[in-house]
Motif scaffolding. Sequence first.
Motif, short mmCIF file in Angstrom:
data_model
loop_
_atom_site.label_atom_id
_atom_site.label_comp_id
_atom_site.label_asym_id
_atom_site.label_seq_id
_atom_site.Cartn_x
_atom_site.Cartn_y
_atom_site.Cartn_z
N GLY A 269 20.14 -7.94 23.74
CA GLY A 269 21.10 -8.20 24.81
C GLY A 269 22.35 -7.35 24.77
O GLY A 269 23.20 -7.47 25.65
N VAL A 270 22.50 -6.46 23.76
CA VAL A 270 23.70 -5.64 23.64
C VAL A 270 23.33 -4.18 23.88
O VAL A 270 22.61 -3.57 23.07
N PRO A 271 23.78 -3.55 24.98
CA PRO A 271 23.41 -2.16 25.28
C PRO A 271 23.77 -1.19 24.16
O PRO A 271 23.02 -0.25 23.86
N LYS A 272 24.91 -1.38 23.53
CA LYS A 272 25.35 -0.46 22.47
C LYS A 272 24.34 -0.40 21.34
O LYS A 272 24.04 0.67 20.78
N VAL A 273 23.76 -1.55 20.99
CA VAL A 273 22.75 -1.60 19.94
C VAL A 273 21.51 -0.81 20.35
O VAL A 273 20.92 -0.06 19.56
N MET A 274 21.09 -0.96 21.60
CA MET A 274 19.92 -0.23 22.10
C MET A 274 20.14 1.28 22.04
O MET A 274 19.24 2.04 21.63
N TYR A 275 21.33 1.75 22.42
CA TYR A 275 21.64 3.18 22.37
C TYR A 275 21.57 3.70 20.94
O TYR A 275 20.99 4.77 20.67
N LEU A 276 22.14 2.97 19.98
CA LEU A 276 22.16 3.41 18.59
C LEU A 276 20.75 3.46 18.00
O LEU A 276 20.39 4.42 17.31
N VAL A 277 19.95 2.41 18.28
CA VAL A 277 18.57 2.40 17.77
C VAL A 277 17.77 3.56 18.36
O VAL A 277 17.02 4.25 17.65
N GLY A 278 17.91 3.79 19.67
CA GLY A 278 17.20 4.90 20.30
C GLY A 278 17.60 6.24 19.71
O GLY A 278 16.75 7.11 19.46
N ALA A 279 18.90 6.45 19.45
CA ALA A 279 19.37 7.70 18.88
C ALA A 279 18.83 7.90 17.47
O ALA A 279 18.40 9.02 17.10
N VAL A 294 5.74 9.89 18.78
CA VAL A 294 5.90 8.43 18.70
C VAL A 294 7.38 8.05 18.60
O VAL A 294 7.88 7.21 19.36
N PHE A 295 8.11 8.68 17.69
CA PHE A 295 9.49 8.27 17.44
C PHE A 295 10.43 8.66 18.58
O PHE A 295 11.31 7.88 18.97
N VAL A 296 10.26 9.86 19.13
CA VAL A 296 11.14 10.27 20.24
C VAL A 296 10.85 9.42 21.48
O VAL A 296 11.78 8.99 22.18
N SER A 297 9.57 9.15 21.74
CA SER A 297 9.22 8.32 22.91
C SER A 297 9.79 6.91 22.76
O SER A 297 10.36 6.35 23.71
N LEU A 298 9.64 6.34 21.55
CA LEU A 298 10.16 4.99 21.32
C LEU A 298 11.69 4.97 21.42
O LEU A 298 12.28 4.02 21.95
N GLY A 299 12.33 6.06 20.96
CA GLY A 299 13.79 6.15 21.07
C GLY A 299 14.23 6.18 22.53
O GLY A 299 15.22 5.53 22.90
N LEU A 300 13.50 6.95 23.36
CA LEU A 300 13.83 7.00 24.79
C LEU A 300 13.65 5.63 25.45
O LEU A 300 14.43 5.24 26.33
N VAL A 301 12.61 4.89 25.00
CA VAL A 301 12.39 3.55 25.54
C VAL A 301 13.59 2.66 25.26
O VAL A 301 14.08 1.94 26.15
#
Length: 680
Positions: A269-279, A294-301
């Motif tokens: 529920g926290v966008p900042k967390v999603m950005y950090l995990v994706g990066a 796999v890793f880059v695609s999952l990061g983009l997701v």
Amino acid sequence: MQKLKIGDIGVTLYVLAAFVMLIVPISSGLLDVLLACNIAIAFTVMFSCMFANEVLKMSFYPTILLFTTIFRIALNVSSTRLILSTGDPGNVVLTFGQYVGGGDLVIGVLVFIILIIVQFMIINKGSERVAEVTARFTLDAMPGKQMAIDADLNTGAITDAEAIERREKIQNESTFFGSMDGAVKYVKGDATAGLVITFINIVGGIGFGVFRQGMEMTEALNKYTILTIGDGLVSQIPSLLISLATGILVTKGSKEADIGTVLISQLFGVPKVMYLVGAVLAFLGIVTPLNAVVFVSLGLVFVVVGRVIAGTIETAEIEHEADEEEAAAEEIRQPENVTSLLQVDPIELEFGYGIIPLADVNQGGDLLDRVVMIRRQIALELGTVVPIIRLRDNIQLNPNQYIIKIKGVQVSEGEILFDHYMAMNPGYVEEEITGIPTFEPSFHLPAIWITEGQRERAESMGYTVVDPPSIIATHLTEIIRQYISELLTRQDVQSLVDNLKETNPSLVEELVPKLLGLGEIQKVLQNLLKEGISIRDLLTIFETLADYAATTRDTDILTEYVRQSLKRAISGKFFPANETTSVVTLDPKLEQEIMASVKQTEQGAYLTLDPAKTKNIMESVGVETKKLEDLGKIPIVITSPIVRAYFKKLTEDYYKDLVVVSYNEVESTIELQSVGMVTA
């Protein structure tokens, strides 16, 4: 005879089937059906625990654990009987043994051991510890929760019905978590029993195959190990699901939570967390030898999900602001609702902002607890229930000022000094102490405000020292005693009548409404409370009213009859045992003059004494009662029974604290000494 319901029949058959399986051999086909039902029930229990919005929705979970455990053990016994007797426990056991292990004996054994370790070392042990701690903390928190409910009830935040509901919920929660503490032992014991049964199946099966069927050791080992693993898996997987359901139920952070919604909102529920995990994932895919696709695609997701969540949050905030503005505008457009303003609170305690810390539990204030004790004290002392006492702050008052209202009208006020104590000289302390002169608000006695540092010295000198909350509580108690007769409503009387009717129905039916109406009984009770006489002995009061109501319905006369029936209580209140009590009597001539001036009307009796005569009587009362006050005694005037009520009415506007009793209200064992006589 109580009719059996479908649910009762179903539960009975479920438990009965377990006991039948323990005794009667069943076919492999029926065992397949029962094993499938066991798996279905395990999934049902797990999903029900996951999506229960409140733990009390699963209040019978400990019982469910007991039933499912005995059912699984019965299935284990039946499958073991078939494995050892026929070598054919059915399709379900064989499929689990072959399919889960991939047709490989070693893989099957390892998978089975892993499941056992997960269930024993992680889920069971964790659930057991959490259940134990939760039960302990729930039971320890009960007194605090009960006091919080009492505080909310006294401030008017909740109604009596809501208070009863909350108390019942607290009791149910404590019972539930206490039961869960013991119920998790069922799951642990079930897993242990599964291990023992597995060992018996392997050893017994190999022995049966080699010695009874003439099989080779390798063949017997392969066959019975696969069957045993299948039997163990088909038993341990439902057991694992039940263990998981137990863990979910006892580890819910909120007692009222939809676990799916809460978990998703808290994790994603926290966008900042999603950005950090994706990066981080994209960085690992580019820089390290890990699979970049796999890793880059999952990061983009994760980045895309974060952006979607951010947009959703922004939209929700805009909609919330728009809804608030619309609600505010709608409130302005609507005609004012003044109905709530018509409600008058029976008792109100308003105070300035400087006294708020005394009423705020979070700041260590105990004024709310004292209000609860006041209501209990009055109930025990006078036998009536004090209405809800409304506490509220008032910025229009001085910071340290408080006022007491009865039915919306101010009747008294007081002022305290925060972080100070009030010291009062009981009369025999000669040494003075420095401080700020004041008056005690309840009895208007001279007092002194002193600091914390002076408290110990003042107490050692003999001063009576009280803190600010005690001053307010004492003042409030005295005001309630003074006005308790006004606060007794017909509804309160009806409640008292209903309570008495539960134990003495014939008495109540005889009196109400055949002889007296509710209003007349209310008037008698108010007369008693007005003079500080307890109405707790309602049985004696109603017995007396039933005896005399047939001859008169004059509530004043009925009150006198009741007082004479309560003479033991009146004597105990005003005349200490084993000592002579000093009193003032009435001149017999004055009593005759008072009775001669009584005029009876349809609205009741009243006195027609000459004003000059009344003035002389009041002056005489003042002179004679001062003799008692100088002796440190309560001013008590004793009269003949027929005069008592009229003399009390005559003096109550001049001497509010004057106690007037008749000779018929005094026990024969009491010794009286007259120190004076009231004359005209």
